[in-house]
Motif scaffolding. Sequence first.
Motif, mmCIF file in Angstrom:
data_model
loop_
_atom_site.group_PDB
_atom_site.id
_atom_site.type_symbol
_atom_site.label_atom_id
_atom_site.label_comp_id
_atom_site.label_asym_id
_atom_site.label_seq_id
_atom_site.Cartn_x
_atom_site.Cartn_y
_atom_site.Cartn_z
ATOM 1 N N HIS A 89 -1.524 13.281 -13.649
ATOM 2 C CA HIS A 89 -1.260 12.147 -12.770
ATOM 3 C C HIS A 89 0.190 11.735 -12.949
ATOM 4 O O HIS A 89 0.670 11.748 -14.069
ATOM 5 N N PRO A 90 0.921 11.411 -11.914
ATOM 6 C CA PRO A 90 0.488 11.284 -10.532
ATOM 7 C C PRO A 90 0.225 12.640 -9.879
ATOM 8 O O PRO A 90 0.694 13.676 -10.367
ATOM 9 N N PRO A 91 -0.528 12.621 -8.775
ATOM 10 C CA PRO A 91 -0.856 13.868 -8.087
ATOM 11 C C PRO A 91 0.387 14.528 -7.504
ATOM 12 O O PRO A 91 1.344 13.849 -7.126
ATOM 13 N N GLY A 92 0.361 15.842 -7.451
ATOM 14 C CA GLY A 92 1.476 16.589 -6.884
ATOM 15 C C GLY A 92 1.051 18.002 -6.532
ATOM 16 O O GLY A 92 -0.059 18.424 -6.875
ATOM 17 N N PRO A 93 1.923 18.755 -5.887
ATOM 18 C CA PRO A 93 1.569 20.096 -5.425
ATOM 19 C C PRO A 93 1.576 21.165 -6.520
ATOM 20 O O PRO A 93 1.026 22.238 -6.327
ATOM 21 N N VAL A 94 2.215 20.860 -7.664
ATOM 22 C CA VAL A 94 2.239 21.822 -8.775
ATOM 23 C C VAL A 94 1.923 21.101 -10.081
ATOM 24 O O VAL A 94 2.186 19.915 -10.238
ATOM 25 N N LEU A 129 0.825 -1.208 0.000
ATOM 26 C CA LEU A 129 0.000 0.000 0.000
ATOM 27 C C LEU A 129 0.860 1.259 0.000
ATOM 28 O O LEU A 129 1.940 1.286 0.596
ATOM 29 N N PRO A 130 0.364 2.298 -0.656
ATOM 30 C CA PRO A 130 1.119 3.550 -0.706
ATOM 31 C C PRO A 130 1.054 4.288 0.634
ATOM 32 O O PRO A 130 0.110 4.135 1.397
ATOM 33 N N ALA A 131 2.057 5.100 0.883
ATOM 34 C CA ALA A 131 2.017 6.017 2.022
ATOM 35 C C ALA A 131 1.121 7.183 1.614
ATOM 36 O O ALA A 131 1.295 7.766 0.539
ATOM 37 N N LEU A 132 0.144 7.501 2.427
ATOM 38 C CA LEU A 132 -0.775 8.600 2.114
ATOM 39 C C LEU A 132 -0.129 9.933 2.475
ATOM 40 O O LEU A 132 0.470 10.078 3.534
ATOM 41 N N THR A 133 -0.262 10.891 1.550
ATOM 42 C CA THR A 133 0.257 12.241 1.747
ATOM 43 C C THR A 133 -0.858 13.233 1.456
ATOM 44 O O THR A 133 -1.880 12.858 0.868
ATOM 45 N N PRO A 134 -0.683 14.507 1.804
ATOM 46 C CA PRO A 134 -1.711 15.499 1.457
ATOM 47 C C PRO A 134 -1.963 15.568 -0.061
ATOM 48 O O PRO A 134 -3.085 15.807 -0.486
#
Length: 132
Positions: A37-42, A5-10
């Motif tokens: 995708h993948p999700p990221g802050p920018v 499982l992935p580590a969940l981040t904001p």
Amino acid sequence: MTRKLPALTPENSSFWQGGKTNQLMMHFCRQCDRYFHPPGPVCPSCASDAVHPKAVSGNGRILSFTVNYQPWAKDLTVPYSIAIIELDDQQGLQFISNVINCDPETLSVGLPVKVCFEQHDDVWIPLFEVNQ
């Protein structure tokens, strides 16, 4: 099958937990009006930080796939497929997943698929089924 499982981040929790409400959540840039995708802050297209998670249809097509016959782990059922899925919501919006609940030998490039989810603890893995 046991999944790592992935580590969940904001940045990624909406993607990994959207299945709780049966939604495939992808990051969306308000500046250039594109999913990524993948999700990221920018945004990788325009470098804007005006990004947020947004639900997509969950419908797509198989761009490429492989069928694996090697049981790499003792609890792994073979054969299974690994596919690159392009979502209908935006050209180029794609990611890798498994196509389940069908004979892997019946898969083909261009086959329509739809998202489904497999829950493990507080993570919902987005998988795909043939969309008939």
